[in-house]
Design an enzyme around this catalytic site. Structure first.
Site, PDB file in Angstrom:
ATOM      1  N   TYR A 102      29.036  29.883 -59.248  1.00 39.01           N
ATOM      2  CA  TYR A 102      30.465  29.878 -60.676  1.00 39.01           C
ATOM      3  C   TYR A 102      29.563  30.356 -61.714  1.00 39.01           C
ATOM      4  CZ  TYR A 102      34.427  26.967 -58.665  1.00 39.01           C
ATOM      5  OH  TYR A 102      35.362  26.224 -58.066  1.00 39.01           O
ATOM      6  N   TYR A 141      30.749  26.266 -51.389  1.00 45.07           N
ATOM      7  CA  TYR A 141      29.168  26.215 -51.698  1.00 45.07           C
ATOM      8  C   TYR A 141      29.052  24.553 -52.189  1.00 45.07           C
ATOM      9  CZ  TYR A 141      31.872  24.740 -56.243  1.00 45.07           C
ATOM     10  OH  TYR A 141      33.310  24.100 -56.734  1.00 45.07           O
ATOM     11  N   ARG A 151      32.034  22.099 -50.712  1.00 42.84           N
ATOM     12  CA  ARG A 151      33.756  22.882 -51.659  1.00 42.84           C
ATOM     13  C   ARG A 151      33.938  23.774 -50.383  1.00 42.84           C
ATOM     14  NH1 ARG A 151      36.612  21.440 -55.622  1.00 42.84           N
ATOM     15  NH2 ARG A 151      37.779  20.898 -53.836  1.00 42.84           N
ATOM     16  N   HIS A 154      38.242  27.670 -52.783  1.00 40.82           N
ATOM     17  CA  HIS A 154      38.900  27.022 -53.432  1.00 40.82           C
ATOM     18  C   HIS A 154      38.804  27.611 -54.360  1.00 40.82           C
ATOM     19  CE1 HIS A 154      36.132  24.826 -55.038  1.00 40.82           C
ATOM     20  NE2 HIS A 154      36.284  25.324 -56.730  1.00 40.82           N
ATOM     21  N   HIS A 156      40.889  27.362 -58.689  1.00 41.15           N
ATOM     22  CA  HIS A 156      41.747  26.043 -59.487  1.00 41.15           C
ATOM     23  C   HIS A 156      42.668  27.272 -60.295  1.00 41.15           C
ATOM     24  CE1 HIS A 156      38.146  23.015 -59.509  1.00 41.15           C
ATOM     25  NE2 HIS A 156      37.565  24.464 -58.979  1.00 41.15           N
TER      26      HIS A 156
END
Lengths: 236, 175
Positions: A102, A141, A151, A154, A156
């Site tokens: 991120y 990740y 995770r 995905h 959000h």
């Protein structure tokens, strides 16, 4: 007209010990049920002037070139529980880059930042409730929950709908990802049929040859109640 | 059809909801100011902190504010987003005191998002210096817990501490 009560058994459990952070961040008292008033039956209205020309295009809205990763379109339709389109409503997304990193100062994962990927997108649905983003498929990740917790890939999603009562923040997953059933955040949702609603199928009809694949994610917001309250409170 | 289920906004919510706060260039932030310079009404500042069940500040939280204007109307209403300070968890914003409307005492509707919150938390902020006696929502709140929804003036601002869990837990609504 008020919205139908939210089915709290369909939504994730606020407290799920498998998702460690929820242990101290979930209310211990039950939510207090109140009738909807003007505060819940209205909400902010966003217009085209809130949206930049590249906000829908995560392939182009950060840096000077193309980001690394699998090019995809993520698109779908926003409706309410009665199947009615939710037009001109704000859809915001955020995601990791193709390596699972991120662009956020608190993310220190080994995978590198991509100078050409920011990870933020924003659109309004059209008159029929459709939306579409161009992006790259995010990477999986690891995260500090259990000894080896990952995770699944995905994206959000944040939606406003037409009123505060319809506000929804969720996550979209990808068809066929073996990490989905292993994810403690996914598993906060008790009903497998509800989880299925978060898994976007591959949509070859929306893929463009020699350019990008596509995934379809339809989103359902709360519907209006057709049966009036027996004892309605002031302000309904 | 069933509503799409919620999932936590996670710790990186700023990337999508306040990209400039996250340090993401290219997409501007929405809702950084609840009011414009010419918005009528009494200017107020509200500050506070969100604490978890262990008493620790929730530093990655975001609060969305939705409120009536000074006349008590939500058409168009006032909206904004506030990020907690990454170092301390403190947050602060400027707005106008909303008017009373439709039998409701002046209040702000707050929506709280953070890592560990699986479905956004809905609460309200009322003001200690307003007449809250006839408010129908406060009337539903058991008396010992009402104080959790009332901001009190302290040092030139209204102070509002939100407790997610445990003793003094803030009242959260299902509406």
């Amino acid at each position: 007209m008020p919205f139908r009560p939210r089915d709290r058994d369909w939504h994730p459990r606020p407290l799920d010990p498998q998702y460690r952070t929820s242990i101290t961040r979930s209310p211990s008292q039950p939510l207090l049920r109140i009738d909807q008033t003007a505060s819940e039956l209205t909400g902010p209205v966003f217009t085209a002037s809130d949206i930049g020309p590249l906000d829908h295009d995560l392939l182009a809205n950060h840096g000077d070139g193309n980001p690394i990763g699998e090019r995809i379109v993520v698109h779908g339709r926003v409706t309410d529980e009665d199947g009615r389109a939710v037009p001109h409503t704000l859809v915001e997304i955020w995601q990791a880059n193709a390596g699972g990193r991120y662009r956020h100062h608190i993310d220190g994962y080994l995978a590198p930042l991509d100078p050409n990927f920011g990870g933020c997108g924003r659109v309004l649905t059209d008159a029929q409730g459709h939306y579409s983003f161009r992006t790259v498929k995010p990477g999986a990740y690891p995260w500090p929950n259990g000894p080896n917790t990952w995770r699944p890939a995905h994206i959000h999603f944040s939606l406003f709908g037409t009123a505060f009562a319809q506000r929804l923040v969720t996550q979209m997953y990808f068809e066929g990802d073996p990490l989905v059933p292993r994810c403690p955040i996914v598993s906060t949702i008790p009903d497998p049929r509800a989880i299925d609603l978060l898994i976007a199928p591959l949509d070859m009809d929306a893929a463009t040859p020699f350019d990008h694949l596509a995934y379809r994610f339809d989103i359902v917001l709360r519907g209006r109640d057709s049966t009036p309250f027996e004892n309605r409170m002031e302000g309904n | 059809m069933k509503e799409t289920p919620s999932q936590t906004a996670g710790p990186f919510l700023h990337i999508g909801l306040a990209p400039q706060v996250a340090g993401v260039e290219g997409v501007r932030d929405l809702g950084t100011q609840i009011i414009a310079p010419d918005t009528p009404g009494e200017r107020i500042r509200i500050d506070g902190i969100i604490r978890d069940g262990a008493g620790d500040p929730v530093k990655d939280a975001m609060i969305e504010v939705w409120q009536a204007d000074a006349s008590g109307s939500h058409d168009p209403g006032l909206w904004g987003r506030i990020s907690a300070d990454f170092a301390t968890g403190e947050w602060s914003f400027e707005t106008i005191k909303p008017g009373a409307g439709q039998g409701a005492a002046p209040h702000l509707t707050l929506y709280i998002l953070a890592r560990g919150i699986n479905i956004g938390l809905h609460t309200r902020l009322y003001f200690a210096d307003e007449d809250n006696a006839a408010d129908p929502v406060l009337a539903r709140v058991p008396e010992p817990r009402r104080a959790t929804l009332i901001a009190r003036e302290k040092g030139g601002a209204y102070r509002f501490e939100i407790v997610l869990q445990g003793a003094d837990e803030t009242v959260f609504f299902d509406a």
